[in-house]
Design a protein around this motif. Structure first.
Motif, PDB file in Angstrom:
ATOM      1  N   ALA A 270       0.848  -1.191   0.000  1.00  0.00           N
ATOM      2  CA  ALA A 270       0.000   0.000   0.000  1.00  0.00           C
ATOM      3  C   ALA A 270       0.884   1.240   0.000  1.00  0.00           C
ATOM      4  O   ALA A 270       1.966   1.253   0.591  1.00  0.00           O
ATOM      5  CB  ALA A 270      -0.932   0.007   1.202  1.00  0.00           C
ATOM      6  N   ILE A 271       0.408   2.275  -0.681  1.00  0.00           N
ATOM      7  CA  ILE A 271       1.106   3.558  -0.693  1.00  0.00           C
ATOM      8  C   ILE A 271       0.115   4.634  -0.269  1.00  0.00           C
ATOM      9  O   ILE A 271      -0.949   4.783  -0.886  1.00  0.00           O
ATOM     10  CB  ILE A 271       1.664   3.889  -2.092  1.00  0.00           C
ATOM     11  N   MET A 272       0.455   5.357   0.795  1.00  0.00           N
ATOM     12  CA  MET A 272      -0.338   6.517   1.206  1.00  0.00           C
ATOM     13  C   MET A 272       0.261   7.732   0.517  1.00  0.00           C
ATOM     14  O   MET A 272       1.334   8.210   0.891  1.00  0.00           O
ATOM     15  CB  MET A 272      -0.278   6.671   2.730  1.00  0.00           C
ATOM     16  N   ALA A 273      -0.416   8.185  -0.549  1.00  0.00           N
ATOM     17  CA  ALA A 273       0.084   9.300  -1.352  1.00  0.00           C
ATOM     18  C   ALA A 273      -0.524  10.596  -0.832  1.00  0.00           C
ATOM     19  O   ALA A 273      -1.716  10.861  -1.034  1.00  0.00           O
ATOM     20  CB  ALA A 273      -0.262   9.094  -2.818  1.00  0.00           C
ATOM     21  N   ASN A 274       0.292  11.392  -0.156  1.00  0.00           N
ATOM     22  CA  ASN A 274      -0.197  12.631   0.436  1.00  0.00           C
ATOM     23  C   ASN A 274      -0.296  13.736  -0.607  1.00  0.00           C
ATOM     24  O   ASN A 274       0.469  13.769  -1.580  1.00  0.00           O
ATOM     25  CB  ASN A 274       0.731  13.057   1.573  1.00  0.00           C
ATOM     26  N   ASN A 275      -1.257  14.634  -0.366  1.00  0.00           N
ATOM     27  CA  ASN A 275      -1.475  15.771  -1.278  1.00  0.00           C
ATOM     28  C   ASN A 275      -1.650  15.267  -2.708  1.00  0.00           C
ATOM     29  O   ASN A 275      -1.002  15.726  -3.646  1.00  0.00           O
ATOM     30  CB  ASN A 275      -0.309  16.753  -1.192  1.00  0.00           C
ATOM     31  N   CYS A 276      -2.561  14.303  -2.864  1.00  0.00           N
ATOM     32  CA  CYS A 276      -2.748  13.626  -4.153  1.00  0.00           C
ATOM     33  C   CYS A 276      -4.244  13.440  -4.382  1.00  0.00           C
ATOM     34  O   CYS A 276      -4.907  12.723  -3.620  1.00  0.00           O
ATOM     35  CB  CYS A 276      -2.023  12.274  -4.124  1.00  0.00           C
ATOM     36  N   ASN A 277      -4.791  14.071  -5.418  1.00  0.00           N
ATOM     37  CA  ASN A 277      -6.216  13.917  -5.695  1.00  0.00           C
ATOM     38  C   ASN A 277      -6.472  12.670  -6.536  1.00  0.00           C
ATOM     39  O   ASN A 277      -5.547  11.936  -6.884  1.00  0.00           O
ATOM     40  CB  ASN A 277      -6.781  15.175  -6.377  1.00  0.00           C
ATOM     41  N   GLU A 278      -7.720  12.458  -6.900  1.00  0.00           N
ATOM     42  CA  GLU A 278      -8.085  11.218  -7.590  1.00  0.00           C
ATOM     43  C   GLU A 278      -7.400  11.085  -8.948  1.00  0.00           C
ATOM     44  O   GLU A 278      -6.895  10.015  -9.297  1.00  0.00           O
ATOM     45  CB  GLU A 278      -9.604  11.151  -7.761  1.00  0.00           C
ATOM     46  N   VAL A 279      -7.379  12.172  -9.718  1.00  0.00           N
ATOM     47  CA  VAL A 279      -6.760  12.114 -11.040  1.00  0.00           C
ATOM     48  C   VAL A 279      -5.273  11.796 -10.921  1.00  0.00           C
ATOM     49  O   VAL A 279      -4.741  10.938 -11.649  1.00  0.00           O
ATOM     50  CB  VAL A 279      -6.958  13.459 -11.782  1.00  0.00           C
ATOM     51  N   MET A 280      -4.604  12.460  -9.985  1.00  0.00           N
ATOM     52  CA  MET A 280      -3.181  12.203  -9.781  1.00  0.00           C
ATOM     53  C   MET A 280      -2.957  10.766  -9.318  1.00  0.00           C
ATOM     54  O   MET A 280      -1.989  10.114  -9.711  1.00  0.00           O
ATOM     55  CB  MET A 280      -2.624  13.196  -8.752  1.00  0.00           C
ATOM     56  N   ALA A 281      -3.865  10.264  -8.476  1.00  0.00           N
ATOM     57  CA  ALA A 281      -3.725   8.902  -7.951  1.00  0.00           C
ATOM     58  C   ALA A 281      -3.841   7.872  -9.070  1.00  0.00           C
ATOM     59  O   ALA A 281      -3.107   6.880  -9.093  1.00  0.00           O
ATOM     60  CB  ALA A 281      -4.781   8.649  -6.881  1.00  0.00           C
ATOM     61  N   ILE A 282      -4.765   8.089 -10.009  1.00  0.00           N
ATOM     62  CA  ILE A 282      -4.926   7.157 -11.132  1.00  0.00           C
ATOM     63  C   ILE A 282      -3.667   7.152 -11.990  1.00  0.00           C
ATOM     64  O   ILE A 282      -3.179   6.092 -12.406  1.00  0.00           O
ATOM     65  CB  ILE A 282      -6.160   7.542 -11.964  1.00  0.00           C
ATOM     66  N   GLN A 283      -3.118   8.343 -12.262  1.00  0.00           N
ATOM     67  CA  GLN A 283      -1.882   8.431 -13.047  1.00  0.00           C
ATOM     68  C   GLN A 283      -0.726   7.742 -12.319  1.00  0.00           C
ATOM     69  O   GLN A 283       0.079   7.029 -12.936  1.00  0.00           O
ATOM     70  CB  GLN A 283      -1.538   9.901 -13.307  1.00  0.00           C
ATOM     71  N   TYR A 284      -0.658   7.962 -11.019  1.00  0.00           N
ATOM     72  CA  TYR A 284       0.384   7.347 -10.190  1.00  0.00           C
ATOM     73  C   TYR A 284       0.244   5.823 -10.216  1.00  0.00           C
ATOM     74  O   TYR A 284       1.228   5.082 -10.380  1.00  0.00           O
ATOM     75  CB  TYR A 284       0.254   7.893  -8.777  1.00  0.00           C
ATOM     76  N   ALA A 285      -0.991   5.329 -10.061  1.00  0.00           N
ATOM     77  CA  ALA A 285      -1.237   3.884 -10.059  1.00  0.00           C
ATOM     78  C   ALA A 285      -0.869   3.274 -11.409  1.00  0.00           C
ATOM     79  O   ALA A 285      -0.302   2.173 -11.479  1.00  0.00           O
ATOM     80  CB  ALA A 285      -2.697   3.600  -9.724  1.00  0.00           C
ATOM     81  N   GLU A 286      -1.183   3.985 -12.499  1.00  0.00           N
ATOM     82  CA  GLU A 286      -0.860   3.483 -13.828  1.00  0.00           C
ATOM     83  C   GLU A 286       0.647   3.375 -14.011  1.00  0.00           C
ATOM     84  O   GLU A 286       1.156   2.420 -14.614  1.00  0.00           O
ATOM     85  CB  GLU A 286      -1.462   4.396 -14.893  1.00  0.00           C
ATOM     86  N   LYS A 287       1.379   4.352 -13.489  1.00  0.00           N
ATOM     87  CA  LYS A 287       2.836   4.318 -13.568  1.00  0.00           C
ATOM     88  C   LYS A 287       3.389   3.096 -12.826  1.00  0.00           C
ATOM     89  O   LYS A 287       4.250   2.371 -13.341  1.00  0.00           O
ATOM     90  CB  LYS A 287       3.417   5.595 -12.974  1.00  0.00           C
ATOM     91  N   ILE A 288       2.883   2.851 -11.624  1.00  0.00           N
ATOM     92  CA  ILE A 288       3.351   1.717 -10.829  1.00  0.00           C
ATOM     93  C   ILE A 288       2.992   0.398 -11.516  1.00  0.00           C
ATOM     94  O   ILE A 288       3.806  -0.532 -11.592  1.00  0.00           O
ATOM     95  CB  ILE A 288       2.748   1.779  -9.416  1.00  0.00           C
ATOM     96  N   ARG A 289       1.764   0.303 -12.040  1.00  0.00           N
ATOM     97  CA  ARG A 289       1.341  -0.924 -12.710  1.00  0.00           C
ATOM     98  C   ARG A 289       2.219  -1.193 -13.937  1.00  0.00           C
ATOM     99  O   ARG A 289       2.617  -2.340 -14.198  1.00  0.00           O
ATOM    100  CB  ARG A 289      -0.128  -0.803 -13.142  1.00  0.00           C
ATOM    101  N   THR A 290       2.566  -0.150 -14.664  1.00  0.00           N
ATOM    102  CA  THR A 290       3.426  -0.305 -15.838  1.00  0.00           C
ATOM    103  C   THR A 290       4.813  -0.795 -15.441  1.00  0.00           C
ATOM    104  O   THR A 290       5.382  -1.685 -16.086  1.00  0.00           O
ATOM    105  CB  THR A 290       3.539   1.034 -16.590  1.00  0.00           C
ATOM    106  N   GLU A 291       5.351  -0.219 -14.378  1.00  0.00           N
ATOM    107  CA  GLU A 291       6.678  -0.640 -13.913  1.00  0.00           C
ATOM    108  C   GLU A 291       6.668  -2.094 -13.476  1.00  0.00           C
ATOM    109  O   GLU A 291       7.610  -2.847 -13.737  1.00  0.00           O
ATOM    110  CB  GLU A 291       7.139   0.256 -12.753  1.00  0.00           C
ATOM    111  N   LEU A 292       5.599  -2.522 -12.824  1.00  0.00           N
ATOM    112  CA  LEU A 292       5.505  -3.909 -12.377  1.00  0.00           C
ATOM    113  C   LEU A 292       5.357  -4.861 -13.572  1.00  0.00           C
ATOM    114  O   LEU A 292       5.879  -5.975 -13.553  1.00  0.00           O
ATOM    115  CB  LEU A 292       4.327  -4.073 -11.413  1.00  0.00           C
TER     116      LEU A 292
END
Length: 605
Positions: A270-292
């Protein structure tokens, strides 16, 4: 001087008088090997007396005054690395200097001084500054030996006390290190060093406070690795641990500054992403999923690829009041992503009913039992199209559960049945009912074929083969008109038992289909190990086939290999003509999906 130190007072009060010290001719194994420095004009004479008394470690210094002064300095700092300093010279100024020194003497000092009146006897001083013993220059051999023995015993006692203090200090230090280690273990994962759930919950709590008081949004990403359990089982737990550490390192590299990364399960992060809205969170999740997905794990000559499903919960979502709420929502969003054939990332919505379904699971148990008792299960059949001949030649039997005026699908009640040990009964019911339906509608050799799904628990049901034989004889079925489907994931997770069951079923004349094929990381390797007849290509490769060149390449490769191995291919989730045309061009044998027909009660016409 009178001592003000309680420990020194104890030493002083308990110290024996010179008269109680053993005679010079007595064996003194505890002090005779201690190191003595003798300095001054009469050093030779005193050294001889000590040697004669049995002392063995004696260093004789020059009679020069400067050396005597150096020796005195050594007493203050133990630069001589010795146990006793004996000054044999008229050095009253030096002795007074030692007696009034503000620096504690590290070793005892005995001074033979002619200025010390013979009648005054032995003058011992031991306090916070150390131990100084003044003797008249004319002291007898016995007095000198007694004084030396007493001083060395004093040194032994001081050293022992110091060792005890050092040991106590070491023990305290060790306890502090241990406490720090325990504090760390309480808050961190022992294998990866990542934060654990405790720290994560604390971080979520802070994020919720920031949102309530300042409107700052944050997001929690719940990451579930695909296929980790299979790698762990196939390659062993040591390699599984190695994989966990590598994944932790990869996630660290992709965790933003100020975010909290935690390991909360065997293959859950789990990652607690501070100061991160929903749109940013989706982009962040996509980046992590791609790296994996790009990540490769090499083990004993094999290369494994991983994927991940990611659930997202944001602090501003309805119903999020506590860290438990947010973790639960992110977890269920991840579960929803896993169940979806289209998406691997899902943001929790208040109207998502997965959480409610999980809470209702306990209530399902008596309802499943009642459905079994009252025969409230029924089968629907979905057609499969023979692509080359454009004919329906096969159906897949799918179970449903009737409840009053609504119908429950397997994804709702099957997981509960598996957990509560009722799935084997359902497996047997499906087999018996499918055989019976076939008998009632087809009595010729040209009868259509039926596919029957077996649960992962079927591999451990020792009575299943006998049950199948009994139902087959009772309904006079034609064995090669039936296909038993097992999922690739379940087969590999129970490899030995799955292989044994497959051989038994094939020996009876049944066909075997490997369902969800391609979702695993080493699917082609499985073809060499599992004697299956049919490959059902996982729907995730088919749903976007017309737009995704990678999916097109993979499906074409599966078809080519299957044909070379003499195996039949089936494509699921076929929903439009363009996809069907592509499958035809790839020489896929059968198509199944809403374009061909939806599951419906039995009607083989």
């Amino acid at each position: 001087m009178s001592s003000t130190d309680n420990t020194m007072d104890y030493v002083t009060d308990s110290w024996p008088d010179a008269a109680t010290v053993p005679a010079a001719d007595e064996a003194l194994p505890d002090v005779t090997a201690m190191c003595i420095v003798v300095a001054g004009d009469h050093a030779r004479s005193v050294t001889g007396k000590l040697l004669a008394a049995g002392f063995t470690q004696i260093i004789k210094a020059s009679h020069k005054t400067v050396l005597a002064e150096y020796a005195a300095a050594g007493a203050a700092h133990n630069t001589l690395h010795t146990d006793l300093l004996v000054i044999c010279k008229d050095e009253s100024d030096l002795i007074q200097k030692l007696q009034h020194s503000t620096t504690r003497l590290e070793i005892p000092v005995i001074a033979l001084d002619s200025s010390h009146a013979e009648t005054s006897g032995t003058n011992r001083q031991y306090d916070d500054n150390g131990y100084i013993c003044a003797l008249p220059a004319s002291a007898s051999d016995q007095q000198i030996i007694s004084a030396v023995t007493l001083a060395l015993k004093f040194k032994q006692m001081v050293d022992l006390g110091q060792r005890h203090r050092n040991d106590l200090g070491d023990e305290i230090a060790e306890k502090r290190v241990l406490q720090a280690r325990l504090d760390y273990l309480v808050s961190h994962d022992d294998l990866t060093g990542l934060c654990n759930r405790k720290i994560l919950e604390r971080a979520i709590g802070k994020a919720l406070v920031l949102h309530r008081e300042h409107g700052i949004e944050s997001a929690l990403l719940y990451i579930d690795l695909d296929q980790f359990k299979i790698i762990n089982d196939l390659e062993g737990h040591n390699n599984g641990d190695r994989l966990v550490i590598k994944i932790a390192h990869l996630l660290r590299q992709n965790t933003g500054e100020g975010h909290i990364l935690a390991r909360i399960g065997a293959d859950d992060y789990a990652i607690m992403a501070n100061n991160c809205n929903e749109v940013m969170a989706i982009q962040y999740a996509e980046k992590i999923r791609t790296e994996l997905e790009r990540f490769e794990f090499e083990c004993q000559g094999s290369i494994y690829h991983l994927g991940a499903c990611i659930g997202i919960a944001v602090t501003g979502a309805s119903g999020v009041e506590t860290p438990d709420d947010m973790l639960s929502h992110a977890d269920h969003a991840c579960l929803r992503a896993k169940r979806s054939p289209h998406h691997k990332i899902h943001v929790y919505r208040h109207h998502d009913n997965d959480l409610k379904s999980m809470k209702d699971a306990v209530g399902l148990i008596p309802r499943i039992r009642r459905a079994l008792q009252d025969n409230n299960f029924f089968l629907v059949y979905q057609p499969l199209l023979d692509i080359d001949n454009n004919r329906i030649v096969r159906y897949e039997a799918l179970i449903r559960m009737q409840e009053d005026d609504h119908v429950l699908t397997p994804n709702i009640f099957i997981p509960v049945a598996e957990k509560m040990g009722m799935i084997n009964i359902i497996d047997r019911w499906v087999i018996g009912t499918a055989f019976k339906n076939w008998r009632e509608h087809h009595r010729t050799e040209n009868a259509l074929s039926i596919s029957i799904n077996l649960s992962s628990h079927a591999f451990t049901d020792n009575t299943l083969i006998d049950i199948i034989k009994e139902h087959a004889a009772e309904n006079s079925i034609i064995h090669d008109r039936f296909i038993f489907e097992i999922t690739e994931t379940a087969a590999i997770a129970n490899y030995d038992k799955a292989r044994a069951l497959i051989y038994k079923l094939r020996d009876m004349g049944f066909h075997i289909a490997l369902d969800d094929f391609g979702v695993g990381f080493s699917s082609f390797d499985h073809l060499k190990r599992l004697p299956v007849d049919i490959l059902k290509i996982d729907g995730s490769f088919i749903t976007n086939l017309k737009n995704d060149i990678i999916d097109q390449t993979l499906v074409r490769a599966i078809s080519d290999i299957a044909r070379k191995l003499g195996k039949i291919t089936v494509a699921e989730y076929v929903e439009d003509q363009q996809t069907l045309d592509l499958l035809r061009s790839y020489h896929i044998d059968y198509a199944q999906g809403y374009l061909i027909g939806k599951p419906a009660p039995i009607n083989f016409n």
